[in-house]
Design a protein around this motif. Structure first.
Motif, PDB file in Angstrom:
ATOM      1  N   ASP A  17       4.753 -37.578  47.551  1.00  0.00           N
ATOM      2  CA  ASP A  17       4.941 -37.307  48.978  1.00  0.00           C
ATOM      3  C   ASP A  17       5.979 -38.248  49.567  1.00  0.00           C
ATOM      4  N   GLU A  52       8.378 -26.595  49.735  1.00  0.00           N
ATOM      5  CA  GLU A  52       7.234 -26.149  50.534  1.00  0.00           C
ATOM      6  C   GLU A  52       6.478 -27.366  51.101  1.00  0.00           C
ATOM      7  N   ARG A  53       6.290 -28.381  50.290  1.00  0.00           N
ATOM      8  CA  ARG A  53       5.635 -29.611  50.758  1.00  0.00           C
ATOM      9  C   ARG A  53       6.494 -30.311  51.811  1.00  0.00           C
ATOM     10  N   ALA A  56       6.074 -28.788  55.290  1.00  0.00           N
ATOM     11  CA  ALA A  56       4.852 -29.214  55.980  1.00  0.00           C
ATOM     12  C   ALA A  56       5.090 -30.556  56.684  1.00  0.00           C
ATOM     13  N   PHE A  57       5.734 -31.496  56.018  1.00  0.00           N
ATOM     14  CA  PHE A  57       6.045 -32.791  56.633  1.00  0.00           C
ATOM     15  C   PHE A  57       7.035 -32.620  57.782  1.00  0.00           C
ATOM     16  N   ILE A  59       7.478 -30.000  59.715  1.00  0.00           N
ATOM     17  CA  ILE A  59       6.780 -29.400  60.853  1.00  0.00           C
ATOM     18  C   ILE A  59       5.891 -30.442  61.546  1.00  0.00           C
ATOM     19  N   GLU A  60       5.237 -31.298  60.766  1.00  0.00           N
ATOM     20  CA  GLU A  60       4.412 -32.384  61.333  1.00  0.00           C
ATOM     21  C   GLU A  60       5.223 -33.272  62.267  1.00  0.00           C
ATOM     22  N   ALA A  95       6.464 -20.532  56.637  1.00  0.00           N
ATOM     23  CA  ALA A  95       6.357 -21.718  57.489  1.00  0.00           C
ATOM     24  C   ALA A  95       6.761 -21.430  58.932  1.00  0.00           C
TER      25      ALA A  95
END
Length: 97
Positions: A17, A52-53, A56-57, A59-60, A95
């Motif tokens: 990550d 893809e991971r 997510a970060f 968008i956070e 997403a």
């Protein structure tokens, strides 16, 4: 024809990550949209599962999935001009891009 052992594609270890999050801090060139810059750099450098991971970060951090380049294109518009990337397009669409 058998694939030569020395010509096999080497993928390497899965990214952590922390390694993926480094893409969130890539500085843009002067005048370039910062969100578009990190999106396209991640798209170009990451495997689809890592991209893809990354999303997510992104968008956070309230990143804009519809950020535009200097030609007014979103990342998904740029991606559609490339071949063999349906997996990346699907991930970005899922997403919200």
């Amino acid at each position: 024809m058998a694939e030569r052992k020395d010509k096999r594609k080497v993928i390497g270890e899965p990214m952590t990550d922390e390694q993926i999050k480094l893409f969130l801090d890539l500085p843009p060139e002067e005048g370039e949209n910062a969100d578009f810059h990190v999106l396209i750099r991640a798209y170009r450098a990451l495997r689809v599962e890592d991209f893809e991971r990354f999303l997510a970060f992104f968008i956070e951090q309230d990143g804009d999935l519809r950020a535009r380049d200097d030609k007014g294109r979103t990342l998904i518009e740029v991606m559609r001009g490339h071949g063999k990337n349906d997996d990346y397009i699907a991930v970005l669409e899922q997403a919200g891009g």
